[in-house]
Design an enzyme around this catalytic site. Structure first.
Site, PDB file in Angstrom:
ATOM      1  N   LEU A   1      15.424   6.158   1.073  1.00 56.00           N
ATOM      2  CA  LEU A   1      14.739   7.374   0.318  1.00 56.00           C
ATOM      3  C   LEU A   1      13.640   7.463   1.804  1.00 56.00           C
ATOM      4  O   LEU A   1      13.036   6.482   2.609  1.00 56.00           O
ATOM      5  CB  LEU A   1      13.315   6.314  -0.439  1.00 56.00           C
TER       6      LEU A   1
ATOM      7  N   TYR B   1      18.072  -2.309   3.362  1.00 56.00           N
ATOM      8  CA  TYR B   1      18.553  -1.275   2.998  1.00 56.00           C
ATOM      9  C   TYR B   1      20.284  -1.748   3.766  1.00 56.00           C
ATOM     10  O   TYR B   1      20.120  -1.892   4.900  1.00 56.00           O
ATOM     11  CB  TYR B   1      17.961   0.121   3.663  1.00 56.00           C
TER      12      TYR B   1
ATOM     13  N   TYR C   1      21.567   1.269  11.266  1.00 51.29           N
ATOM     14  CA  TYR C   1      21.734   0.728  10.731  1.00 51.29           C
ATOM     15  C   TYR C   1      22.028  -0.462  10.055  1.00 51.29           C
ATOM     16  O   TYR C   1      21.340  -1.833  11.187  1.00 51.29           O
ATOM     17  CB  TYR C   1      20.618   1.795   9.070  1.00 51.29           C
TER      18      TYR C   1
ATOM     19  N   SER D   1       1.113  -1.409   0.489  1.00 51.15           N
ATOM     20  CA  SER D   1       0.009   0.188  -0.131  1.00 51.15           C
ATOM     21  C   SER D   1       0.668   1.749  -0.089  1.00 51.15           C
ATOM     22  O   SER D   1       0.564   2.896   0.227  1.00 51.15           O
ATOM     23  CB  SER D   1      -0.830   0.304   0.830  1.00 51.15           C
TER      24      SER D   1
HETATM   25  P1  NAD Z   1       6.185   1.611   4.707  1.00 52.43           P
HETATM   26  O1  NAD Z   1       6.501   1.919   5.445  1.00 52.43           O
HETATM   27  O2  NAD Z   1       6.498   2.615   3.204  1.00 52.43           O
HETATM   28  O3  NAD Z   1       5.283   0.315   4.093  1.00 52.43           O
HETATM   29  C1  NAD Z   1       5.115  -0.659   4.066  1.00 52.43           C
HETATM   30  C2  NAD Z   1       3.973  -1.756   4.225  1.00 52.43           C
HETATM   31  O4  NAD Z   1       3.885  -2.595   4.950  1.00 52.43           O
HETATM   32  C3  NAD Z   1       3.126  -0.705   4.041  1.00 52.43           C
HETATM   33  O5  NAD Z   1       2.064  -1.834   2.604  1.00 52.43           O
HETATM   34  C4  NAD Z   1       1.639  -1.117   5.677  1.00 52.43           C
HETATM   35  O6  NAD Z   1       1.324  -1.288   4.735  1.00 52.43           O
HETATM   36  C5  NAD Z   1       2.691  -2.717   5.310  1.00 52.43           C
HETATM   37  N1  NAD Z   1       2.719  -3.688   6.805  1.00 52.43           N
HETATM   38  C6  NAD Z   1       3.261  -3.322   7.744  1.00 52.43           C
HETATM   39  N2  NAD Z   1       2.621  -4.191   8.767  1.00 52.43           N
HETATM   40  C7  NAD Z   1       1.755  -4.881   8.220  1.00 52.43           C
HETATM   41  C8  NAD Z   1       1.583  -6.222   8.714  1.00 52.43           C
HETATM   42  N3  NAD Z   1       1.221  -6.451  10.384  1.00 52.43           N
HETATM   43  N4  NAD Z   1       0.756  -6.543   7.551  1.00 52.43           N
HETATM   44  C9  NAD Z   1       0.951  -6.493   6.342  1.00 52.43           C
HETATM   45  N5  NAD Z   1       0.328  -5.449   6.109  1.00 52.43           N
HETATM   46  C10 NAD Z   1       2.182  -4.465   6.627  1.00 52.43           C
HETATM   47  O7  NAD Z   1       7.990   0.837   4.820  1.00 52.43           O
HETATM   48  P2  NAD Z   1       9.108   0.893   2.487  1.00 52.43           P
HETATM   49  O8  NAD Z   1       9.646   1.831   3.293  1.00 52.43           O
HETATM   50  O9  NAD Z   1       8.014   0.850   2.123  1.00 52.43           O
HETATM   51  O10 NAD Z   1       9.941  -0.616   3.601  1.00 52.43           O
HETATM   52  C11 NAD Z   1       9.420  -1.692   2.586  1.00 52.43           C
HETATM   53  C12 NAD Z   1      10.940  -3.010   2.981  1.00 52.43           C
HETATM   54  O11 NAD Z   1      11.417  -1.837   1.921  1.00 52.43           O
HETATM   55  C13 NAD Z   1      11.062  -3.058   4.676  1.00 52.43           C
HETATM   56  O12 NAD Z   1      11.665  -4.260   4.682  1.00 52.43           O
HETATM   57  C14 NAD Z   1      12.443  -1.220   4.906  1.00 52.43           C
HETATM   58  O13 NAD Z   1      13.018  -2.267   5.237  1.00 52.43           O
HETATM   59  C15 NAD Z   1      12.860  -1.608   3.061  1.00 52.43           C
HETATM   60  N6  NAD Z   1      14.466  -0.767   2.779  1.00 52.43           N
HETATM   61  C16 NAD Z   1      13.134   0.512   3.197  1.00 52.43           C
HETATM   62  C17 NAD Z   1      14.057   1.532   2.629  1.00 52.43           C
HETATM   63  C18 NAD Z   1      14.035   2.917   3.111  1.00 52.43           C
HETATM   64  O14 NAD Z   1      14.500   4.107   2.320  1.00 52.43           O
HETATM   65  N7  NAD Z   1      12.783   3.553   3.456  1.00 52.43           N
HETATM   66  C19 NAD Z   1      15.606   1.529   2.198  1.00 52.43           C
HETATM   67  C20 NAD Z   1      15.471  -0.211   1.384  1.00 52.43           C
HETATM   68  C21 NAD Z   1      15.063  -1.176   2.112  1.00 52.43           C
END
Ligand code: NAD
Length: 392
Positions: A273, A225, A235, A50
Site C-alpha cells: 500500500l 510484506y 523486497y 501515528s
Molecule cells: P509508516 O511509515 O506509515 O509508519 C511507521 C511508524 O513508525 C510511524 O508511526 C512512525 O512515527 C514510527 N517510527 C519510525 N521510526 C520510529 C522510531 N525510531 N521510534 C518510534 N517510532 C518510530 O509505515 P508502514 O508502511 O505503516 O509500515 C509499518 C510496518 O508495516 C513496517 O514494518 C512495514 O514493513 C510493514 N508493511 C508495510 C507495507 C506497505 O506496503 N506499506 C506492507 C506490508 C507490511
C-alpha cells in the site's frame, strides 16, 4: 497559514492538520460501521502508532473493540513557521476522537528503539493501564541505534546476491525508466537486519515481561510484506526481506521465552500500500500503481484500515485465522494470488513511458500519497487559513 503540499521526491515535507484529522475520522467511521466486533483486546500498546498500518491498528483496537491504547511514534511537532508531520496531526486527531468516545489514549513521542522509551512506556502502563494484552509492532525506520552498544545502524534497500535491472517509475520526473540496483554487501545486509529485523521487537517483549506488565495470553504481532516474483528481487529476497525473515525467528523466540505467560507472537503479512515507508522503496510506486489498477477492477482493493480490520477480526481475534507454514497470519492473498499476479505481470511487461498513465492507476496512487499528508481529501477547504500549532 494556508497549507499546500510541498512534495520533494518520494516525500511530502509538510502536512495539513484538518486533512489529517479528516483522514483519521474516515478510518474511524469505517471501523464503527462494521458493528459489534465481539471480544477483543482491552489494553493495547502500538509501536509505530501515528501513520500507516500502526495507526489503522490503533483505530481498530480503540473504535472496534473499545480498547485503551498507548502509542509510540517518532513525529515532529509544528512550529510557528512549519507544519508538524502528518503523524503528529494524526495522533492529535486520534486523541480528540478517543476522548470524545470516552476511551483512554496516550502517546509517547520519541525513539522506540531506545531503552529510555521502553522505561517510559512501562511506567505509563503501570500507572494508567495495568497490563497490556496486545502489542503491535509497526515501526518502519531508516536507522536504529543499538541501546546496548550505542552504535547506529542504517538500513539499505538493495538486492541480495546480484544486481537487478528493472523498470521503475520516478514520481518526481513522471518518468518510467530502467534502473539497475547494485547488490548489497554483507555489512549492508546485517545492518538492515539490525534496523528492521526482530531484535527490537524481542527487546520490547522482554522489557514488558520483566516489568510484569504483560497480561497472560497476551498477543503480539509485527508486520511484514512478502509479495511475489515481481517484487522479490527488491523486497522479499532483498535486504529488507532478509530483515523481515528475522521477524519469523523473533516470533518463535518470543513464544519460547514467554511461555509462562502463554504469549502468542505472529508475523502478519499485509498487502502493499502507499505509506510513507513504501513510497521510499524503488519500484514500489510502479508496482503499487499497477496493483491498484488490477485490484480496483477486481473489486478487491483495500487500504490500511480494511487490511487491519481483517487482521483483527479474522486472525488476531478470529476463530479461523489463515496461517502459513511459518506460522504467519496472511492478509495478502487478494494481492498475491496467481490470477491477480498474472494480470499485474501482463501490465508490467507492457508498461512504458507513453502508456503508463493509461495502464496504471497512478492517479489513485498519487491521491493516496497526498492523503497520507492530509491533502487531496474531499470536503477539506485547502484555501482556508489554518493554525498549524496543534498540540496533544
Ligand atoms: P509508516 O511509515 O506509515 O509508519 C511507521 C511508524 O513508525 C510511524 O508511526 C512512525 O512515527 C514510527 N517510527 C519510525 N521510526 C520510529 C522510531 N525510531 N521510534 C518510534 N517510532 C518510530 O509505515 P508502514 O508502511 O505503516 O509500515 C509499518 C510496518 O508495516 C513496517 O514494518 C512495514 O514493513 C510493514 N508493511 C508495510 C507495507 C506497505 O506496503 N506499506 C506492507 C506490508 C507490511
Amino acid at each position: 497559514m494556508v497549507i499546500k503540499p510541498k512534495v520533494r521526491g518520494f516525500i511530502c515535507t509538510n502536512a495539513h492538520p484538518t486533512g489529517c484529522a479528516e483522514s483519521v475520522a474516515q478510518q474511524i467511521e469505517y471501523v464503527k460501521q462494521q458493528g459489534d466486533l465481539g471480544d477483543g483486546p482491552k489494553n493495547v500498546l502500538v509501536l509505530g502508532c501515528s501513520t500507516g498500518y500502526g495507526l489503522a491498528s490503533r483505530i481498530t483496537a480503540a473504535f472496534g473493540y473499545g480498547a485503551n491504547t498507548l502509542g509510540v511514534c517518532f513525529e515532529k511537532a509544528p512550529s510557528e513557521r512549519k507544519t508538524g508531520t502528518a503523524g503528529w496531526y494524526n495522533v492529535a486527531a486520534f486523541h480528540d476522537q478517543a476522548k470524545s468516545a470516552g476511551l483512554y489514549a496516550d502517546t509517547l513521542n520519541g525513539d522506540a528503539f531506545s531503552s529510555e522509551m521502553k522505561d517510559d512506556v512501562i511506567a505509563k502502563i503501570k500507572e494508567e493501564m495495568g497490563k497490556v494484552d496486545l502489542v503491535i509492532y509497526s515501526l518502519a525506520a531508516p536507522r536504529r541505534t543499538d541501546p546496548e552498544t550505542g552504535i547506529t545502524y542504517k538500513s539499505t534497500l538493495k538486492p541480495v546476491g546480484q544486481a537487478y535491472t528493472t523498470k521503475t517509475y520516478d514520481t518526481d520526473k513522471d518518468k518510467v525508466h530502467e534502473v539497475t540496483l547494485e547488490p548489497a554487501n554483507d555489512e549492508e545486509i546485517l545492518n538492515t537486519i539490525k534496523v528492521m529485523g526482530g531484535e527490537d521487537w524481542e527487546l520490547w517483549l522482554d522489557a514488558l515481561a520483566d516489568a510484569d506488565v504483560l497480561a497472560e495470553n497476551c498477543q503480539t504481532t509485527a508486520y511484514t510484506y512478502i509479495g511475489k516474483e515481481l517484487t522479490w528481487p527488491i523486497y522479499g529476497q532483498a535486504t529488507i526481506g532478509k530483515a523481515k525473515e528475522d521477524l519469523d525467528r523473533a516470533a518463535a523466540a518470543i513464544i519460547g521465552k514467554h511461555s509462562n505467560l502463554l504469549v502468542d507472537a505472529h508475523v502478519s503479512s499485509l498487502k502493499a500500500l502507499v505509506t510513507q515507508a513504501s513510497s521510499a522503496i524503488p519500484v514500489m510506486p510502479l508496482y503499487i500503481s499497477l496493483i491498484y489498477q488490477v485490484m480496483k477492477e477486481e473489486g478487491t482493493h483495500e487500504g490500511c484500515i480494511e487490511q487491519i480490520y481483517g487482521l483483527f477480526t479474522s486472525c488476531l481475534y478470529g476463530d479461523n485465522p489463515t496461517l502459513d507454514e511459518a506460522n504467519r497470519f496472511r492478509m495478502d492473498g487478494k494481492e498475491t494470488n496467481d490470477a491477480t499476479q498474472a494480470k499485474i505481470k501482463a501490465l508490467w511487461d507492457q508498461v512504458t513511458q507513453e502508456n503508463f498513465h493509461e495502464l496504471s492507476d497512478y492517479a489513485g496512487y498519487h491521491h493516496e500519497f497526498l492523503k497520507l499528508f492530509g491533502f487531496d481529501i474531499d470536503g477539506v477547504d485547502y484555501d482556508a487559513d489554518v493554525d498549524p500549532q496543534v498540540s496533544w
